[in-house]
Design a protein around this motif. Structure first.
Motif, PDB file in Angstrom:
ATOM      1  N   GLU A   1     -73.642  30.309 -42.891  1.00  0.00           N
ATOM      2  CA  GLU A   1     -74.211  29.705 -44.097  1.00  0.00           C
ATOM      3  C   GLU A   1     -73.456  30.110 -45.358  1.00  0.00           C
ATOM      4  O   GLU A   1     -73.422  29.359 -46.340  1.00  0.00           O
ATOM      5  N   GLN A   2     -72.854  31.295 -45.356  1.00  0.00           N
ATOM      6  CA  GLN A   2     -72.136  31.765 -46.542  1.00  0.00           C
ATOM      7  C   GLN A   2     -70.834  31.015 -46.778  1.00  0.00           C
ATOM      8  O   GLN A   2     -70.318  30.997 -47.909  1.00  0.00           O
TER       9      GLN A   2
ATOM     10  N   PRO B   1     -69.905  38.072 -47.620  1.00  0.00           N
ATOM     11  CA  PRO B   1     -68.821  38.404 -46.687  1.00  0.00           C
ATOM     12  C   PRO B   1     -67.477  38.456 -47.414  1.00  0.00           C
ATOM     13  O   PRO B   1     -67.272  37.780 -48.422  1.00  0.00           O
ATOM     14  N   SER B   2     -66.579  39.252 -46.886  1.00  0.00           N
ATOM     15  CA  SER B   2     -65.270  39.401 -47.510  1.00  0.00           C
ATOM     16  C   SER B   2     -64.438  38.140 -47.308  1.00  0.00           C
ATOM     17  O   SER B   2     -64.777  37.254 -46.515  1.00  0.00           O
ATOM     18  N   LEU B   3     -63.343  38.045 -48.041  1.00  0.00           N
ATOM     19  CA  LEU B   3     -62.464  36.879 -47.935  1.00  0.00           C
ATOM     20  C   LEU B   3     -61.892  36.750 -46.529  1.00  0.00           C
ATOM     21  O   LEU B   3     -61.768  35.645 -45.989  1.00  0.00           O
ATOM     22  N   ASN B   4     -61.557  37.881 -45.915  1.00  0.00           N
ATOM     23  CA  ASN B   4     -61.026  37.848 -44.544  1.00  0.00           C
ATOM     24  C   ASN B   4     -62.069  37.325 -43.563  1.00  0.00           C
ATOM     25  O   ASN B   4     -61.744  36.547 -42.652  1.00  0.00           O
ATOM     26  N   GLU B   5     -63.316  37.746 -43.754  1.00  0.00           N
ATOM     27  CA  GLU B   5     -64.387  37.263 -42.866  1.00  0.00           C
ATOM     28  C   GLU B   5     -64.586  35.765 -43.018  1.00  0.00           C
ATOM     29  O   GLU B   5     -64.744  35.041 -42.022  1.00  0.00           O
ATOM     30  N   LYS B   6     -64.579  35.278 -44.250  1.00  0.00           N
ATOM     31  CA  LYS B   6     -64.747  33.839 -44.485  1.00  0.00           C
ATOM     32  C   LYS B   6     -63.621  33.041 -43.829  1.00  0.00           C
ATOM     33  O   LYS B   6     -63.855  32.039 -43.147  1.00  0.00           O
ATOM     34  N   ASN B   7     -62.387  33.495 -44.040  1.00  0.00           N
ATOM     35  CA  ASN B   7     -61.246  32.778 -43.456  1.00  0.00           C
ATOM     36  C   ASN B   7     -61.294  32.803 -41.938  1.00  0.00           C
ATOM     37  O   ASN B   7     -60.941  31.817 -41.279  1.00  0.00           O
ATOM     38  N   PHE B   8     -61.733  33.928 -41.382  1.00  0.00           N
ATOM     39  CA  PHE B   8     -61.807  34.038 -39.919  1.00  0.00           C
ATOM     40  C   PHE B   8     -62.827  33.054 -39.352  1.00  0.00           C
ATOM     41  O   PHE B   8     -62.562  32.363 -38.358  1.00  0.00           O
TER      42      PHE B   8
END
Length: 297
Positions: free
Chosen positions: A216-217, A7-14
Motif C-alpha cells: 500500500e505504501q 519504507p526506505s527507497l530501496n524497499e520501495k524499488n524492490f
C-alpha cells in the motif's frame, strides 16, 4: 500528528521491481487473498476476522430507542470505527485520520446505504419505539487492506447477531430475556463484500488484490468494489491516484464477483458451523419444541 515510519527507497524499488515480474513478497498470486479466518465470540454478534496479519473485531449490539422524526417507520442502524494507537503509531485517540474516515465512509456506503439490513423490521411502534442496531469496529492489527477485512467483519457480526424477541399486546410492548424466549436474528436482505484493488506503475498497468501494508505504501492508486454474490454492485470507490482504463476496471469487477461469491460461501459455512456448535445435541430444537407444546388442561 505522529507519522508511521515509511519504507526506505530501496524497499520501495524492490517491491515495485518484484511486481513488474509478477512476484509478491509473500509468494501469492496477484489475484490471491491472504488466508482468511473468522472466529465468533461466546455472545451473539461478535466476529473476529484475521486476514493475513490484519485483524479486525466487530461487535453488534441493540437497544430500544425512539425513531427519527423524518423516518418514523424505520429503525436505526449505525457503524462506528475505531483505529487505536495500539494498531499503529499514526493513529491517535479522538483524532480521526484519513484512513479511519475512508474506512468508515466505505462501510457506511457498502452495508448501510445498500439496504443490506431491513431497517423497517426494526420498528416496533411507529414513531415511538424501535431497535437501534450499532456495530463497533475495532482494528487490532493493521497490515494492509483494512477495508475488506472490516467489511467482512461487519457483515459476519450482523448475520450472527440475535436481538431480543418482542411482542405487542393491548398496546403494551414486551421485551423478552433470552431465558424467556430465544433471541431472533436480524432481517437480512443480502451480503455485500468489499474487494479492493491496488494499482502500481505510472500508468496503473499492474493490478493486485489484498495489498499488504508495504504494498500500500508504494501503490499509485486503488479502487474498492462493493458487491454481493448476485453481482449487484453497491458502490465503486476510486479515490484519486492514477487513472484506470474502463476495460481494466471491467476485468477487476468480474474477478471481484468471483471473490465475493467465495467470501459469501465461506461466511455461510462458518455461520453453519457455529450454529451447529451452539445447538450441540439438538438442545435448542428440543427447547423450542417444548415451548410450542400446549399443556394439557
Amino acid at each position: 500528528m505522529p507519522r508511521e515510519a515509511e519504507p526506505s527507497l530501496n524497499e520501495k524499488n524492490f517491491v515495485l521491481q518484484a511486481l513488474q515480474d509478477s512476484v509478491r513478497l509473500d509468494g501469492r498470486e496477484l489475484e490471491e487473498y491472504r488466508p482468511l479466518a473468522l472466529t465468533f465470540g461466546d455472545q451473539y454478534g461478535v466476529a473476529d476476522v484475521t486476514l493475513g496479519k490484519t485483524r479486525v473485531l466487530a461487535k453488534a449490539s441493540a437497544e430500544l430507542t425512539v425513531p427519527y422524526a423524518d423516518r418514523p417507520l424505520d429503525g436505526i442502524f449505525n457503524i462506528a470505527t475505531e483505529l487505536s494507537p495500539m494498531t499503529s503509531p499514526a493513529f491517535e485517540v479522538n483524532r480521526p485520520t484519513e484512513t479511519e474516515v475512508l474506512v468508515s465512509r466505505l462501510l457506511e456506503k457498502t452495508v448501510r446505504r445498500s439496504g443490506a439490513l431491513d431497517t423497517e423490521s426494526l420498528c416496533l411502534v411507529a414513531g415511538q419505539k424501535c431497535w437501534s442496531i450499532r456495530v463497533d469496529v475495532h482494528v487490532l492489527s493493521h497490515d494492509g487492506n483494512l477495508i475488506d477485512a472490516a467489511c467482512f467483519a461487519v457483515v459476519a457480526a450482523l448475520r450472527h447477531f440475535r436481538k431480543p424477541d418482542t411482542s405487542m399486546e393491548g398496546g403494551v410492548l414486551t421485551v423478552y430475556t433470552p431465558a424467556e424466549r430465544e433471541p431472533v436474528p436480524l432481517s437480512w436482505l443480502h451480503s455485500p463484500f468489499c474487494v479492493t484493488w491496488s494499482f502500481f506503475g505510472e500508468e496503473g498497468d499492474i493490478a493486485l488484490l489484498d495489498a499488504t501494508w508495504m504494498e500500500e505504501q508504494v501503490r499509485s492508486g486503488s479502487c474498492t468494489i462493493s458487491l454481493n454474490k448476485h453481482g449487484e454492485i453497491c458502490q465503486i470507490a476510486k479515490l484519486g491516484g492514477v487513472p484506470v482504463e474502463a476495460v481494466s476496471l471491467l476485468q477487476c469487477t468480474n474477478i471481484a464477483l468471483i471473490k465475493a461469491k467465495d467470501l459469501s460461501s465461506k461466511l455461510d459455512n462458518w455461520l453453519a458451523e457455529d450454529a451447529k456448535r451452539r445447538d450441540k445435541g439438538g438442545l435448542l430444537a428440543e427447547l423450542s419444541a417444548e415451548n410450542d407444546r400446549v399443556p394439557d388442561m
